[in-house]
Scaffold this motif. Structure first.
Motif: not given
Lengths: 209, 209, 209, 209
Positions: C89, C145, C148-149, C153-154, C159, C197, C200-202
């Motif tokens: 992130r 990306l 992060g997945q 985190d994502f 993507t 942010d 994308t974020r979880r």
DNA sequence: GATGAATGAGAGTTCATTCAT
DNA sequence: TATGAATGAACTCTCATTCAT
């Protein structure tokens, strides 16, 4: 005080001039007159372009030098060859032979010089090496021919067309030597001398070679 | 529906092309190859420079047209002249005579074409009208010569140097016609035909080398 | 013996190149790609047009230099900025922020470079800086990306469209900075980082900033 | 007296205009703005170049028509799509979706229009379709966003950067559709709508800034 | 309505030549 | 002596636009 040649130039000066002239010859042969830029010549000589204009007043002077240096050398060699010729027929034969062999010895230089002769013009568009340049050669041949006619060795023909044709035949040779390096120059000279000997000699008396 | 010539061009298009070609010929003759800029040609034709590129894809195409139009005309006339020639000696004589008379009729055009032939190069620096252009002419002469040798009309000589010299003598003529307009082309042709007839024919009842 | 920079060019050479490049940037920004002629660039630099071709092989090389010099600088600065980023992130946030701040520092240069990127074509008509130029940027974003997945985190999204949109949002910024100089780049960057942010974020755990 | 459309042009006039516009689109897509000469467009339409100037005052007018015709069509379709949207979130989603699907339906036309928008300048060098052209789009988006903020559907963010980013993401899509024809536009639209829905909506049951 | 022909302005590029260093 | 840098003139070619037919 410093070492000079007979031309009034220092040795190093003379050496640089030759470098430029040699590069000019090579470039003229490879790229032709309009491909021969000052930059290309300098590149070929591995010297800065601006140096060219230190050693030659301008590009034309360099190109003129390519021609005049060749002429000087040719005149010297041909005169030497003809010194011992005896009689008009032998003189003509020697002249043709000498020219052809000289051409076979320096085909690229001659090619380069021809590029300049055929293309270099002054500000008015007039050829720098115009008719006036080749004329002395043709005049010299004509004189040989008239001599032979007076002495009775040559038949009666118009000397101008004959002289022009002889010169043309000689000038056509180097192009062949340049592109067909296996050609035997001696044999080529033999053919040319035979050609013009037959064309010019008096035919009555028939016991010649 | 619109009137067209056999070339697929309209009359007016054809006329403009001729104007440019004529101006190019005049300019090439006067200023030489490197003096012949598109601007100068257009000025000579009193047409805008950009119009040149409307009628010709580029300058090279114009210059090529100067040469190829001449070739087409020459071939036509010379073939016609030679149609009735009888026997090798007459054929050679007719050929030389025909070429010389053609040259005397168009000396400036021929001079212009020679400028192009000797100078026009493609992107690689190779001559567009290289050896390959004159070769057919020389080959044709050589064939005549060999024919004559086979039939016994000609003596035994190397055909290549002879052919080269014949072509060179012919090519040297127009320069003279251009600058000495009083010259009698017929007489000039007579001299040349005599020259090469003597040089090639089998000398009667004799042991030539 | 002569003082040189790391590029192998003399200082003065380097200075002249910069003058031309700066003038090209200014001209591209003011008149656009097709208004940017060699003459205009030279005029802007107060140097003769022909000098441009002394320092650059041709106009394309100058234009390419406008782009590549910018890329070199951008890469250097952005890499430096991201060096200390911790976790996917933060990396993404740092990347966006860094790009936006760089854009705000050189809005005109970036605009000029975009003119070139979108317009400069080679002889075949293909874009010189085609998709291949932006692709690495997008690929780099995609990698972040995916990272992060993988780490959780994502959230789970495609993507490619996300990367394309991030890049597009960044590229849209300089146009605004160029025409609204009062805009606060930091605030703009904050908005963009927040935007992506959130995107994308979880979303499960909800106690983040 | 003669049949006319609502534009005040005859049918044939209208047909010719379309031919030129279609050819312009194809040419812009293939060769870019600076490769799109009047000659090339006319060639593509198989009509004489001069006819172009009969149907359009000048080249700029043709290029402007490429853009304005597209805008007219786009506006019509997008308005129709959004007519039934309910609430700010749905409106934004519908807008993005509609734009992306429109882009996927006319990728080349959009590409052509972008060439014009980014390059066409007036005599002063100012972009004809400058900021003023995209501004209405962005303004419209901003209004949607503010509406959503007022109603409480959207979180509190700066509307301008968000609107710019949404527009940029939409504009980036057609380039992908043009070069990757297998891409599923619906899926692409889904990703974008998800992206910006997450980025804009008020996050449930929480105290965002 | 539509075309071929023409044009002036300006594009990029090359070149011989000069000059400070 | 020799060089890098600079220049102005000229070159080929393209382009949007006009106009008589």
């Amino acid at each position: 005080m410093r070492s000079e040649t007979t031309t009034g130039r220092t040795f190093i000066e003379e050496a640089r001039r030759r470098q430029f002239i040699d590069s000019a010859i090579e470039t003229l042969d490879r790229l032709g007159f309009s491909g021969t830029s000052a930059a290309e010549v300098a590149r070929g000589a591995s010297i800065a372009k601006s140096a060219l204009f230190y050693h030659f007043k301008n590009k034309d002077e360099l190109l003129r030098a390519v021609v005049s240096d060749l002429y000087a050398l040719a005149a010297q060699e041909i005169v030497k060859d003809m010194a011992t010729a005896d009689g008009p027929r032998q003189m003509l034969i020697r002249y043709i032979r000498s020219c052809v062999l000289f051409a076979s010895a320096h085909p690229r230089w001659i090619g380069a010089a021809m590029e300049v002769i055929q293309n270099l013009r002054d500000a008015d568009g007039a050829l720098v090496f115009g008719a006036a340049t080749n004329q002395p050669n043709i005049d010299a041949i004509e004189q040989m021919l008239r001599e032979g006619q007076r002495s009775g060795d040559f038949r009666d023909f118009a000397t101008r067309p004959m002289a022009v044709s002889i010169r043309a035949a000689i000038d056509a040779a180097p192009a062949y030597f340049a592109h067909e390096p296996d050609l035997d120059p001696g044999a080529y000279a033999d053919e040319l001398t035979a050609l013009f000997d037959l064309a010019t000699r008096r035919t009555e008396a028939k016991e010649d070679t």
